[in-house]
Design an enzyme around this catalytic site. Structure first.
Site, mmCIF file in Angstrom:
data_model
loop_
_atom_site.group_PDB
_atom_site.id
_atom_site.type_symbol
_atom_site.label_atom_id
_atom_site.label_comp_id
_atom_site.label_asym_id
_atom_site.label_seq_id
_atom_site.Cartn_x
_atom_site.Cartn_y
_atom_site.Cartn_z
ATOM 1 N N CYS A 43 50.101 32.862 35.232
ATOM 2 C CA CYS A 43 49.638 33.213 36.116
ATOM 3 C C CYS A 43 50.582 34.019 36.897
ATOM 4 O O CYS A 43 50.226 35.338 37.431
ATOM 5 C CB CYS A 43 48.595 32.743 37.025
ATOM 6 S SG CYS A 43 47.763 33.853 38.423
ATOM 7 N N CYS A 48 48.278 37.000 35.862
ATOM 8 C CA CYS A 48 47.413 37.570 36.951
ATOM 9 C C CYS A 48 48.360 38.311 38.000
ATOM 10 O O CYS A 48 47.845 39.308 38.448
ATOM 11 C CB CYS A 48 46.721 36.633 37.690
ATOM 12 S SG CYS A 48 46.271 34.886 36.711
ATOM 13 N N LYS A 51 50.081 41.472 36.616
ATOM 14 C CA LYS A 51 49.142 42.448 36.178
ATOM 15 C C LYS A 51 48.587 43.149 37.370
ATOM 16 O O LYS A 51 48.291 44.300 37.367
ATOM 17 C CB LYS A 51 48.257 41.658 35.530
ATOM 18 C CG LYS A 51 46.883 42.393 34.800
ATOM 19 C CD LYS A 51 45.892 41.672 34.343
ATOM 20 C CE LYS A 51 45.246 40.675 35.734
ATOM 21 N NZ LYS A 51 44.041 39.899 35.235
ATOM 22 N N TYR A 178 38.942 41.024 28.694
ATOM 23 C CA TYR A 178 39.436 41.449 29.835
ATOM 24 C C TYR A 178 40.954 41.789 29.857
ATOM 25 O O TYR A 178 41.238 42.799 30.632
ATOM 26 C CB TYR A 178 39.112 40.474 31.065
ATOM 27 C CG TYR A 178 39.976 39.241 31.209
ATOM 28 C CD1 TYR A 178 41.098 39.059 32.103
ATOM 29 C CD2 TYR A 178 39.695 37.913 30.484
ATOM 30 C CE1 TYR A 178 41.767 38.155 31.933
ATOM 31 C CE2 TYR A 178 40.407 36.824 30.798
ATOM 32 C CZ TYR A 178 41.390 36.711 31.431
ATOM 33 O OH TYR A 178 42.310 35.591 31.376
ATOM 34 N N GLU A 182 42.015 45.463 30.741
ATOM 35 C CA GLU A 182 42.643 45.751 31.961
ATOM 36 C C GLU A 182 44.109 46.506 31.534
ATOM 37 O O GLU A 182 44.254 47.568 32.343
ATOM 38 C CB GLU A 182 43.144 44.600 32.600
ATOM 39 C CG GLU A 182 41.933 43.662 33.296
ATOM 40 C CD GLU A 182 42.214 42.392 33.796
ATOM 41 O OE1 GLU A 182 41.563 41.923 34.701
ATOM 42 O OE2 GLU A 182 43.179 41.600 33.150
ATOM 43 N N HIS A 435 26.588 49.621 57.333
ATOM 44 C CA HIS A 435 26.517 51.079 57.086
ATOM 45 C C HIS A 435 27.785 51.732 57.770
ATOM 46 O O HIS A 435 27.970 51.844 58.842
ATOM 47 C CB HIS A 435 25.209 51.652 57.307
ATOM 48 C CG HIS A 435 25.094 52.963 56.939
ATOM 49 N ND1 HIS A 435 24.722 53.330 55.859
ATOM 50 C CD2 HIS A 435 24.997 54.270 57.825
ATOM 51 C CE1 HIS A 435 24.427 54.823 55.504
ATOM 52 N NE2 HIS A 435 24.829 55.147 57.088
ATOM 53 N N GLU A 440 26.365 47.591 51.271
ATOM 54 C CA GLU A 440 25.070 47.358 51.831
ATOM 55 C C GLU A 440 23.992 47.758 50.564
ATOM 56 O O GLU A 440 22.841 47.113 50.723
ATOM 57 C CB GLU A 440 24.730 48.549 52.642
ATOM 58 C CG GLU A 440 24.886 49.937 52.233
ATOM 59 C CD GLU A 440 24.725 51.233 53.114
ATOM 60 O OE1 GLU A 440 23.511 50.940 54.032
ATOM 61 O OE2 GLU A 440 25.648 51.749 53.562
#
Length: 450
Positions: A43, A48, A51, A178, A182, A435, A440
């Protein structure tokens, strides 16, 4: 019987480091750890973290174009890969030192060497040193898998992507998970012409089908040539680079071929099978709920066990192991409702059941909205965001949440808290919207779409 240490950890990744630190600092154990490569593991060093930094770099070109649309007088120059790589490697050095300091500060002895298991209570380092231990923890993670095809040696894996001498002009990414998706987006964002082959019908297998379709369509709109139901039969070196011969009879030339066709547990050559430690068909070390193997003194955590292969899960498993064995608090790592993010462009954040999984379990209602976010809409981009809630028709509990769009990874973390607590659709409905935000939409979808 006396031992040299109370705990010997093989592997300096996130799970092993957490286990070693907690056992030493909080459990008072005498702990040693061996790492044959760089401290921090996949990682931190080759996964991770670097990356995500590459993801950050790859989106800035589009951000400059957006800034112009918003009135800023800016102009993007060319991307300087050499500058980025130097800064990236400095950051990885910093993180590795931080991991080392964490361990040594907790009193853990570090061995920069490969270690193998010799018996239920002993390991041997590469220099022949034998160390006895009351408990042994295997935390060696996983490694990239490259199929055995002609010319496979011409391809690289994700391990090499952070240290390329230069960016290619044309890249083929093989795989649909993934990691492959990615990197296809990263390279495309950095100006590389990207083709992606995946042998299945759609990329990101295992994720919600509607979300997968949304991501794939957006990637293609950005210029990534995705070829599903396609695979590489062989690679060969040619004057123009690397020629990839596809299973459908076509061929293409590329400067770089990246294989991201999955990862396998890194358990080979550790001496485990000879001791009676059960190893699964994929090479995973089989463990019980407390991460204990079939040899009572040997435990395993992280990707080498092939349970939920995510860094935060490995950390939880390592901590639970230390709590159980050294702090007298039997603890099982919980693998349910683990949120995750895929840093494609657009991002995909997900937690809980997919629509397909939920429908197989019982009646459901689906609440979904797709819309053009204000930020990119004003800049003239055609991006569309997806918000989706999977709701049990009887209990009204939200079983799954899937978000595709900018910031999905950040949003899903907070949605995961609510879903983990058992929130119903009506709990979402009663929550007042913030908002104007994209988030939302999660609390304003009133009618099911199906």
């Amino acid at each position: 019987m006396s031992f040299d240490v109370d705990l010997f950890v093989i592997g300096g990744g996130s799970g092993g480091v957490r286990a070693a630190r907690i056992a030493a600092a909080e459990g008072g154990a005498k702990v040693a750890l061996a790492e044959e490569s760089r401290m921090g593991g996949t990682c931190v060093i080759r996964g991770c973290v670097p990356k995500k930094l590459m993801v950050n770099a790859s989106v800035l070109g589009a951000a400059v174009a957006d800034a112009k649309a918003y009135g800023w007088q800016v102009q993007a120059g060319g991307f300087d890969w050499g500058h980025f790589r130097k800064a990236l490697e400095a950051e990885l050095d910093r993180l590795e030192n931080a991991y080392r300091n964490t361990l040594t500060g907790a009193g853990v002895t570090i061995h920069d060497a490969r270690a193998v298991v010799k018996d239920a209570h002993a390991v041997r380092l590469a220099d022949g040193t034998r160390i006895t231990a009351r408990h042994i923890l295997i935390a060696t993670g996983g490694r990239p898998f490259v199929p055995d095809i002609p010319g496979a040696d011409l391809a690289v894996t994700s391990n090499a992507m952070f240290h390329l001498d230069a960016l290619p002009k044309r890249a083929l990414v093989v795989g649909g998970g993934y990691i492959a998706s990615e990197f296809a987006c990263i390279l495309n964002g950095l100006g590389v012409e990207v083709t992606q082959y995946y042998r299945g019908p759609q990329i990101l297998r295992g994720f919600d089908a509607e979300a997968r379709e949304h991501v794939a369509a957006a990637m293609q709109a950005q210029g990534i040539a995705i070829h599903c139901n396609a695979d590489v039969a062989r690679l060969e070196k040619v004057a123009g680079g690397i020629r990839a011969h596809a299973t459908d009879g076509t061929a293409g030339d590329f400067d770089l071929v990246l294989y991201a066709t999955g990862r396998v547990p890194n358990s080979a050559g550790l001496g485990l099978e000879a001791l009676g430690v059960r190893i699964g068909a994929r090479g995973q070390v089989e463990v019980d709920g407390y991460s204990q193997t079939s040899v009572p003194s040997i435990y395993a955590v992280g990707d080498v066990t092939d349970r939920v292969n995510l860094t935060p899960v490995a950390i939880r498993e390592g901590h639970a192991f230390a709590d159980t064995v050294f702090l007298g608090r039997p603890t099982r790592a919980d693998h349910e409702l683990v949120a995750s993010a895929v840093f494609t462009q657009p991002e995909l954040g997900t937690v809980g059941l997919t629509e397909e999984e939920a429908r197989a379990a019982g009646p459901v209602e689906i609440y979904a909205a797709t819309f053009r976010p204000m930020k990119s809409l004003f800049a003239g981009r055609q991006d569309r965001m997806l918000m989706k809630l999977v709701v049990a028709a009887d209990s009204r509990r939200v079983l799954g949440c899937h978000i595709v769009g900018e910031g999905a990874g950040e949003l899903i973390q907070l949605a995961a808290v609510a879903i983990r607590m058992g929130a119903t659709k009506e709990d979402f409905d009663r929550t007042v919207a913030v908002h104007p935000t994209v988030a939302e939409e999660l609390v304003t979808m009133r009618k099911p779409v199906r």
